[in-house]
Design a protein around this motif. Structure first.
Motif, PDB file in Angstrom:
ATOM      1  N   THR A  78       0.828  -1.199   0.000  1.00 29.12           N
ATOM      2  CA  THR A  78       0.000   0.000   0.000  1.00 29.12           C
ATOM      3  C   THR A  78       0.862   1.250   0.000  1.00 29.12           C
ATOM      4  O   THR A  78       1.821   1.363   0.772  1.00 29.12           O
ATOM      5  CB  THR A  78      -0.917   0.035   1.237  1.00 29.12           C
ATOM      6  N   ASP A  93      -3.199   0.492  -3.607  1.00 29.46           N
ATOM      7  CA  ASP A  93      -2.587  -0.759  -3.157  1.00 29.46           C
ATOM      8  C   ASP A  93      -2.609  -1.818  -4.249  1.00 29.46           C
ATOM      9  O   ASP A  93      -3.403  -1.770  -5.181  1.00 29.46           O
ATOM     10  CB  ASP A  93      -3.180  -1.254  -1.834  1.00 29.46           C
ATOM     11  N   ALA A 136       3.687   7.125   2.916  1.00 29.99           N
ATOM     12  CA  ALA A 136       3.960   5.871   3.615  1.00 29.99           C
ATOM     13  C   ALA A 136       3.857   4.696   2.662  1.00 29.99           C
ATOM     14  O   ALA A 136       3.008   4.675   1.764  1.00 29.99           O
ATOM     15  CB  ALA A 136       2.977   5.684   4.780  1.00 29.99           C
ATOM     16  N   THR A 138       3.558   0.481   2.873  1.00 30.25           N
ATOM     17  CA  THR A 138       3.244  -0.586   3.821  1.00 30.25           C
ATOM     18  C   THR A 138       3.142  -1.920   3.104  1.00 30.25           C
ATOM     19  O   THR A 138       2.554  -2.009   2.027  1.00 30.25           O
ATOM     20  CB  THR A 138       1.910  -0.298   4.540  1.00 30.25           C
ATOM     21  N   ASP A 140       1.654  -5.588   4.001  1.00 35.82           N
ATOM     22  CA  ASP A 140       0.849  -6.356   4.938  1.00 35.82           C
ATOM     23  C   ASP A 140       0.708  -7.775   4.393  1.00 35.82           C
ATOM     24  O   ASP A 140       0.078  -7.995   3.354  1.00 35.82           O
ATOM     25  CB  ASP A 140      -0.527  -5.712   5.108  1.00 35.82           C
ATOM     26  N   ARG A 147       3.867  -6.439  10.138  1.00 35.56           N
ATOM     27  CA  ARG A 147       3.651  -5.515   9.033  1.00 35.56           C
ATOM     28  C   ARG A 147       4.832  -4.565   8.925  1.00 35.56           C
ATOM     29  O   ARG A 147       5.281  -4.004   9.915  1.00 35.56           O
ATOM     30  CB  ARG A 147       2.360  -4.724   9.253  1.00 35.56           C
ATOM     31  N   TYR A 148       5.332  -4.388   7.699  1.00 35.96           N
ATOM     32  CA  TYR A 148       6.423  -3.445   7.462  1.00 35.96           C
ATOM     33  C   TYR A 148       5.851  -2.121   6.978  1.00 35.96           C
ATOM     34  O   TYR A 148       4.967  -2.091   6.123  1.00 35.96           O
ATOM     35  CB  TYR A 148       7.390  -3.984   6.408  1.00 35.96           C
ATOM     36  N   GLN A 149       6.362  -1.020   7.527  1.00 38.13           N
ATOM     37  CA  GLN A 149       5.923   0.289   7.070  1.00 38.13           C
ATOM     38  C   GLN A 149       7.084   1.267   7.086  1.00 38.13           C
ATOM     39  O   GLN A 149       7.842   1.337   8.058  1.00 38.13           O
ATOM     40  CB  GLN A 149       4.798   0.835   7.940  1.00 38.13           C
ATOM     41  N   ILE A 151       7.887   5.428   6.418  1.00 32.05           N
ATOM     42  CA  ILE A 151       7.229   6.732   6.329  1.00 32.05           C
ATOM     43  C   ILE A 151       8.278   7.816   6.237  1.00 32.05           C
ATOM     44  O   ILE A 151       9.256   7.810   7.000  1.00 32.05           O
ATOM     45  CB  ILE A 151       6.334   7.001   7.559  1.00 32.05           C
TER      46      ILE A 151
END
Length: 318
Positions: A78, A93, A136, A138, A140, A147-149, A151
Motif C-alpha cells: 500500500t 494498493d 507511507a 506498507t 501487509d 507488518r512493514y511500514q 514513512i
C-alpha cells in the motif's frame, strides 16, 4: 483470477496493464517498467474526480505498481499520502496476484482556490495539491506476520521525487524513477520506469570496479531520463520495444511480465462481519431513515442494510 489486459492496434496485440521486470546487462542494474491503460481508467472512472486529482491518483497508482514489483511479498503493498493540501489523502494498493485499487479524498473548495491562484501554477503537484505531510509504504502479509511500514515527509515537487527521498533516507538504495500520466479520447493512461542499484555482493570491490559501477549507474540514469512522457504511456509502443530503444547499447534482459487488473476487495460479506461486531448504539447512529448505507471508498460500490438485515446479522453473531 487476475487477467492481463490487451490493446489491439492494426491487428497487433500490444501488452497493457502490466509490470515488465528487466535488467541492464552491462551494469547488472534491475528495473521495472509499468504500463497502465484500462486499469487506471477504470479506477479513476469510478469517481467524479477533477482532472488534477485524477492525474495525481493515476501517478500514485503507477508508483505503487512499480514499488510493489520490486518487493518479494505475499499480501498487499500500500502507498498512502496524507497532507494538509486540497488532496488530503490518497491510497493505492497492489496485491501479490496483481489486483490494483486506489482512491483520493479532496477538498473541492480548497482545490478551486489553489487552481485559481496563478502564483501556485509553477509549483509541482506535491506542494500544490498534497501540501505538507507524509508518504507511507506498507507491506501487509496477513495475520501472524509483522507488518512493514516506511514513512517519510513529503519532500519534492512530484511523487517520484518523494520516492527518491524515501529511498535515500530509509533504504539507502540508489533508485531512479520516472512517471507519466495522460488523458486522451481513449481514457486515462499511466506509466513509469524504475531502476535500482543494489549493494555489491561478494566482498569489497576494487577501485576500478567501483568506478565502472558508478559510470554504469550514471549512464543508465541519463538514458532513463531521455524517455518521454508520451513513450511511457503510448499504447502503440510495446514495453519491450521501449526498453530496447532506451538500453539497447548496454543490453537489456526481460523476464515474464506481471499482469495487473482493477479489482477491489470489498464485499457484502466483509461489511456484514463488521456490522455484526458493532454495538447497538453504533449501529443506531449509522442509520439514516432506518437504513444503514456503506459505500466503499475504493470502488464506490454501495451496500444497504435495513432493520431486518441488521437484526439477522446480530442474531447470527450471537
Amino acid at each position: 483470477m487476475v487477467q492481463q489486459q490487451t490493446t489491439t492496434l492494426a491487428g497487433t496485440v500490444v501488452p497493457d496493464d502490466l509490470v515488465q521486470p528487466f535488467q541492464i546487462e552491462a551494469s547488472t542494474l534491475r528495473g521495472r517498467l509499468a504500463r497502465l491503460g484500462p486499469l487506471v481508467d477504470t479506477i479513476i472512472g469510478r469517481h467524479d474526480y477533477p482532472e488534477p486529482v485524477a492525474a495525481l491518483l493515476a501517478e500514485a497508482i503507477a508508483l505503487a505498481v512499480l514499488l510493489a514489483g520490486m518487493l518479494k511479498y505475499e499480501g498487499v503493498f500500500t502507498l498512502q499520502t496524507k497532507g494538509d493540501g486540497p488532496v488530503h489523502l490518497m491510497v493505492a494498493d497492489v496485491t501479490t496476484a496483481g489486483a490494483v485499487r486506489g482512491y483520493a479524498q479532496y477538498d473541492a473548495e480548497k482545490l478551486a482556490r489553489v487552481e485559481a491562484a496563478g502564483s501556485h501554477a509553477a509549483l509541482g503537484p506535491v506542494p500544490r495539491l498534497l501540501g505538507a505531510g507524509y508518504i507511507a509504504f506498507t507491506v501487509d502479509q496477513g495475520e501472524n506476520t509483522e507488518r512493514y511500514q516506511g514513512i517519510v515527509e513529503l519532500q519534492g515537487a512530484t511523487l517520484a521525487e518523494c520516492a527518491h527521498h524515501y529511498f535515500r533516507q530509509s533504504e539507502q538504495v540508489q533508485t531512479g524513477i520516472k512517471l507519466a500520466v495522460g488523458h486522451d479520447g481513449g481514457g486515462w493512461r499511466a506509466g513509469g520506469v524504475m531502476l535500482q542499484r543494489l549493494p555489491t555482493e561478494g566482498g569489497a570491490a576494487s577501485a576500478a570496479e567501483v568506478e565502472a559501477q558508478e559510470d554504469g549507474w550514471r549512464r543508465a540514469m541519463i538514458l532513463m531520463s531521455s524517455v518521454t512522457a508520451q513513450e511511457l504511456i503510448d499504447p502503440a509502443l510495446p514495453p519491450n520495444d521501449l526498453l530496447l530503444r532506451l538500453f539497447h547499447e548496454d543490453g537489456v534482459r526481460v523476464w515474464q511480465p506481471h499482469p495487473l487488473a482493477p479489482q477491489c476487495r470489498c464485499s457484502r460479506e466483509r461489511i456484514e462481519r463488521v456490522l455484526a461486531s458493532l454495538p447497538d448504539d453504533d449501529l443506531d447512529y449509522m442509520k439514516v431513515d432506518d437504513r444503514i448505507t456503506v459505500t466503499c471508498e475504493f470502488c464506490n460500490e454501495t451496500y444497504g442494510f435495513d432493520d431486518g438485515d441488521v437484526a439477522r446479522l446480530k442474531q447470527a453473531a450471537e
